[in-house]
Scaffold this motif. Structure first.
Motif, PDB file in Angstrom:
ATOM      1  N   ASN B  55      39.164  53.725  42.723  1.00  0.00           N
ATOM      2  CA  ASN B  55      38.854  52.722  41.717  1.00  0.00           C
ATOM      3  C   ASN B  55      39.997  52.886  40.516  1.00  0.00           C
ATOM      4  O   ASN B  55      40.510  51.985  40.078  1.00  0.00           O
ATOM      5  N   GLU B  56      39.940  54.334  40.380  1.00  0.00           N
ATOM      6  CA  GLU B  56      40.755  54.520  39.058  1.00  0.00           C
ATOM      7  C   GLU B  56      42.117  54.594  39.154  1.00  0.00           C
ATOM      8  O   GLU B  56      42.874  53.960  38.433  1.00  0.00           O
ATOM      9  N   ALA B  57      42.596  54.941  40.481  1.00  0.00           N
ATOM     10  CA  ALA B  57      43.885  54.496  40.801  1.00  0.00           C
ATOM     11  C   ALA B  57      44.484  52.885  40.915  1.00  0.00           C
ATOM     12  O   ALA B  57      45.338  52.639  40.415  1.00  0.00           O
ATOM     13  N   PHE B  58      43.329  52.309  41.356  1.00  0.00           N
ATOM     14  CA  PHE B  58      43.599  50.865  41.264  1.00  0.00           C
ATOM     15  C   PHE B  58      43.772  50.240  39.803  1.00  0.00           C
ATOM     16  O   PHE B  58      44.647  49.508  39.618  1.00  0.00           O
ATOM     17  N   GLN B  59      42.815  50.833  38.991  1.00  0.00           N
ATOM     18  CA  GLN B  59      42.915  50.243  37.657  1.00  0.00           C
ATOM     19  C   GLN B  59      44.065  50.650  37.068  1.00  0.00           C
ATOM     20  O   GLN B  59      44.921  49.689  36.166  1.00  0.00           O
ATOM     21  N   TRP B  60      44.929  51.783  37.261  1.00  0.00           N
ATOM     22  CA  TRP B  60      46.109  51.880  36.760  1.00  0.00           C
ATOM     23  C   TRP B  60      47.253  51.065  37.304  1.00  0.00           C
ATOM     24  O   TRP B  60      47.809  50.510  36.598  1.00  0.00           O
ATOM     25  N   ILE B  61      47.164  51.102  38.863  1.00  0.00           N
ATOM     26  CA  ILE B  61      48.149  50.595  39.494  1.00  0.00           C
ATOM     27  C   ILE B  61      48.304  48.926  39.138  1.00  0.00           C
ATOM     28  O   ILE B  61      49.354  48.272  39.031  1.00  0.00           O
ATOM     29  N   LYS B  62      47.130  48.203  38.937  1.00  0.00           N
ATOM     30  CA  LYS B  62      47.101  46.797  38.826  1.00  0.00           C
ATOM     31  C   LYS B  62      47.817  46.590  37.561  1.00  0.00           C
ATOM     32  O   LYS B  62      48.125  45.313  37.423  1.00  0.00           O
ATOM     33  N   VAL B  63      47.956  47.263  36.679  1.00  0.00           N
ATOM     34  CA  VAL B  63      48.762  47.004  35.330  1.00  0.00           C
ATOM     35  C   VAL B  63      50.182  46.250  35.955  1.00  0.00           C
ATOM     36  O   VAL B  63      50.715  45.831  35.042  1.00  0.00           O
TER      37      VAL B  63
END
Lengths: 247, 292
Positions: B55-63
């Motif tokens: 989830n943390e990775a997703f929060q970064w990448i979605k930017v």
């Protein structure tokens, strides 16, 4: 001006690579006359027709339309072509446009007519060829005969002074030939100058002022339909007529 | 059709097993591969959202989604213009124009996209700026100072990497699309041009009102597929440090050493985008077929 032939072809040659399709043809057509050109395939009759409005550029010789010598100037050619309607064997309607749009497109962008006027003229021409009820339909939904009549209406909507017909009924089923010929006969009655490549002998007998028999890129014989059918002078003409009038 | 199929001796397979019943037939014809992809995406989405590290990775990448989309769409629109002009140029009667168009297409074809991106960003754009500078000097020498000052004031650094990346993708895809447009135009019978010209239209008018509307319609599915490819290839611009999805995933992976989380999430995001876009392309195709 009216005594100048509306079409003059002077010693015109057309070569496609090694093929010498038209070999020194000269021809004058008076205003209001109907000329039917016949001849075996490959005799250069379609090429001659296509050179008259410079769809093919002649290799040498001159084409005069209403006393003006055609050059390769695109502006002049566009203007001259707008005055010469052409009907093709395969109709060549624009399939992405409705029938009415087909008839209006060139009026609007070449003649610069406003939409309302173009549509009025377009509908009048569709009525002339007998299919105003198909105005909103796309060409793909029409029969071959109907498509060819729309193609004639599209050409007529430009108010042409000359009409060229390049085998207009050759791609049609037999039962549709008559409806196209009837439209063409009505045009003859209206006094249109017409140059017709066709083997419809009934039409030629009824409508042609003169007939031209072409073979091997040359005009072999030019005479009235009566004389051509009843006493052709040249052997090649006799042979050709015996082949197409076999019944 | 159905009668001929069952009575045909060549198709015995259709008469036995699941395929023989209507329900069985329908089951066999289902796009199982597509259901597979959707299941993979769903399974991954649940995993990403429920596990904290993913989830943390997703929060970064979605930017980076916005940058990826902006890059792809802008570059694609430019590529369409470039491709249309080049495609028409390839068919020009003018020898010079025809050869310039061909040269461009062949140059781009002969260079790997990644190399072309480096080349345009670090050689092409600076050279272009130099050219504008000399143009500015020339304007200055003929006393056209306001224009000269603007051109002389252009800085190489003033062209952001995002712009260079978009130019590079547009140049690459412009060459591909040129061939698509050329094929589309050539698919239209010669009689259409002749009919238009015989009515007095000029070449340009005939192209615009008669040929191109039909040609573009014919190549719309191909254009759609190339857009999907563009979205994927836009990941290459990460080499210019443009902060698209791929670049952010690389940064995240590099700083946290969570390579698995970063690249699984990244792959699923691209897959989701391309599947949605492909569905759009298929819908366009279906609509076009219905209109025929």
């Amino acid at each position: 001006m009216n005594d100048v032939p509306i079409i003059m072809v002077k010693d015109m040659h057309k070569r496609f690579g090694d093929v010498h399709a038209v070999q020194g043809v000269s021809l004058e057509v008076e205003r209001g006359k109907v000329i039917v050109i016949i001849g075996p395939s490959g005799s250069g009759k379609s090429t001659l027709l296509r050179c008259v409005n410079h769809l093919e550029t002649p290799s040498s010789g001159e084409i005069w339309i209403e006393g003006d010598l055609l050059t390769t100037n695109p502006h002049q050619l566009n203007q001259v072509r707008a005055e010469i309607g052409m009907v093709f064997q395969l109709f060549n309607l624009f399939p992405h446009l409705t029938v009415l749009e087909n008839v209006c497109l060139a009026q609007r962008i070449v003649r610069k007519r406003p939409r309302s006027e173009a549509e009025r003229v377009g509908m009048a021409q569709l009525e002339r060829v007998g299919i105003p009820e198909k105005a909103a339909v796309y060409p793909g939904q029409l029969s071959g005969g109907q498509q060819q009549r729309v193609a004639i209406a599209r050409a007529l909507a430009m108010d042409p002074k000359i009409m060229l017909f390049d085998e207009p009924t050759s791609a049609l089923d037999p039962e549709m030939i008559k409806e196209v010929l009837d439209v063409m006969l009505a045009l003859v009655k209206d006094g249109m100058t017409m140059l017709v490549v066709s083997h419809e002998m009934g039409f030629a007998r009824a409508a042609a002022d003169e007939m031209i028999f072409m073979d091997d890129g040359k005009i072999v014989e030019r005479t009235t339909p009566h004389d051509l059918f009843n006493n052709p002078r040249e052997e090649r003409t006799k042979l050709f007529l015996s082949q197409i009038l076999h019944h | 059709m159905a009668e001929t199929a069952t009575s045909s001796p060549i198709k015995p397979a259709a008469q036995a097993g699941v395929g023989s019943t209507p329900v069985g037939r329908r089951l066999i014809d289902l796009p199982w591969w597509f259901i597979g992809i959707v299941l993979v995406i769903l399974w991954a989405a649940v995993g990403i959202l429920t596990r904290p590290n993913f989830n943390e990775a997703f929060q970064w990448i979605k930017v980076g989604i916005v940058t990826t989309l902006v890059t792809s769409i802008t570059a694609y629109l430019l590529a369409i213009i470039l491709g249309l002009v080049t495609g028409l140029g390839r068919m020009s009667h003018n020898v010079v124009i025809r050869n310039i168009a061909r040269l461009y297409v062949e140059l781009v074809r002969g260079i790997p996209m990644l190399v072309l991106i480096f080349f345009i960003a670090f050689v092409g754009v600076p050279a272009g700026i130099d050219l504008l500078h000399s143009l500015g000097e020339w304007f200055g020498s003929i006393g056209f100072t306001p224009f000269a000052n603007v051109l002389a004031g252009l800085e190489n650094q003033a062209v952001p990497m995002l712009a260079r990346a978009i130019i590079a993708l547009a140049v690459t895809y412009g060459a591909f699309l040129a061939e698509v447009f050329r094929a589309g135009i050539q698919s239209i019978g010669r009689g259409q041009m002749e009919a238009a010209r015989s009515l007095g239209m000029g070449y340009g008018q005939a192209m615009r009102f008669v040929i191109l509307p039909q040609a573009i319609r014919n190549v719309l599915p191909a254009l759609g597929n190339d857009f999907v490819s563009m979205v994927k290839d836009s990941s290459l611009v990460s080499v210019l440090a443009v902060r698209d999805m791929t670049q952010i995933a690389r940064l995240y992976a590099g700083s946290t050493f969570r390579f698995r989380e970063a690249y699984v999430t990244l792959a699923v995001l691209y897959l989701t985008m391309t599947v949605i876009l492909s569905l759009g392309v298929a819908a366009i195709e279906r609509r076009l077929r219905k209109h025929e």
